[in-house]
Design a protein around this motif. Structure first.
Motif: not given
Lengths: 133, 113
Positions: A22, B3, A62-63, A65-66, A73-76, B56-58, A59, A25-26, B53-54
């Protein structure tokens, strides 16, 4: 070093505590954003970032995965639980279990009447309640 | 592309709404969120980038680098097609919530809520 530089330096130190993926990246963007903030906004910036860091460590999937390539790809609404997280959980659970066993073995002897529990003592010495009228 | 399955956070909704207007960099998103909420909702950088970040990942938000006049490079974020779809779904869900609230509590100005 003036006040703004001092705040920026402190913020840079705070950003260093983000998980590495993270941070890479940010962090630069976050620092740039903070550098254009007013002095009155700094409490929000520090408070918000501090909480976000804790959440990010809790967690990290997700970070992380970004910063992965597009195929990562990680879907919400879905949860990816990598092996490293499972291992961390296992180690943590083992440490907690061993600690509990240690404290129980120190302070609690089941089946011995030498040290009756506090609850029993207080029940024996309890003053009876006055009758209701 | 699937989605989403659960509601978006309010921060995510605000970010997607800001990006629905135009492509923005981080500071621009913060300002847009403040503006569109009438100053009642302020995003801090921690919340902003955790949500970005979330998103973008999604795949709900995309990013591109834009070169400024001075040679400086700035990263800008934009709403993707699936992001727009997710936002529309979320707005529909919120409308349903408001409709239910309206039936149960009455209209906001009826009881001074």
């Amino acid at each position: 070093m003036n006040m703004r530089q001092c705040l920026l330096f402190s913020y840079q130190l705070l950003l260093a505590t983000y998980p590495p993926a993270f941070r890479r990246r940010f962090a630069a963007e976050m620092l740039e954003l903070a550098s254009s903030a007013e002095l009155s906004e700094w409490p929000l910036i520090f408070g918000d970032t501090g909480l976000a860091i804790v959440r990010c460590w809790l967690q990290t999937a997700p970070a992380d995965a970004a910063v992965e390539p597009a195929h990562g790809y990680l879907a919400l609404g879905t949860s990816a639980l990598p092996a490293s997280r499972l291992l961390q959980g296992l180690v943590l659970a083992t440490v907690i279990s061993l600690s509990l066993c240690y404290f129980v073995s120190l302070g609690y002897r089941p089946g011995t009447d030498q040290n009756p529990s506090v609850c029993v003592q207080s029940a024996q010495t309890a003053v009876p309640a006055p009758p209701l009228r | 592309m699937k989605v989403k399955e659960r509601p978006l956070s309010s921060a995510a909704v605000h970010i997607l709404l800001a990006l629905a207007e135009s492509d923005l960099h981080g500071y621009g998103i913060m300002q847009a969120v403040k503006r569109q909420s009438g100053g009642t909702y302020t995003l801090g950088p921690g919340t902003l980038y955790a949500n970005l970040a979330r998103l973008l990942a999604g795949g709900l938000v995309g990013e591109r680098e834009r070169q400024l006049k001075g040679g400086e490079v700035r990263r800008e974020y934009h709403l993707s097609a699936s992001g727009e779809q997710a936002l529309r779904l979320e707005i529909r869900r919120l409308r349903q919530v408001v409709a239910i609230a309206g039936r149960r509590l009455g209209q906001p100005n009826e009881k001074g809520a």
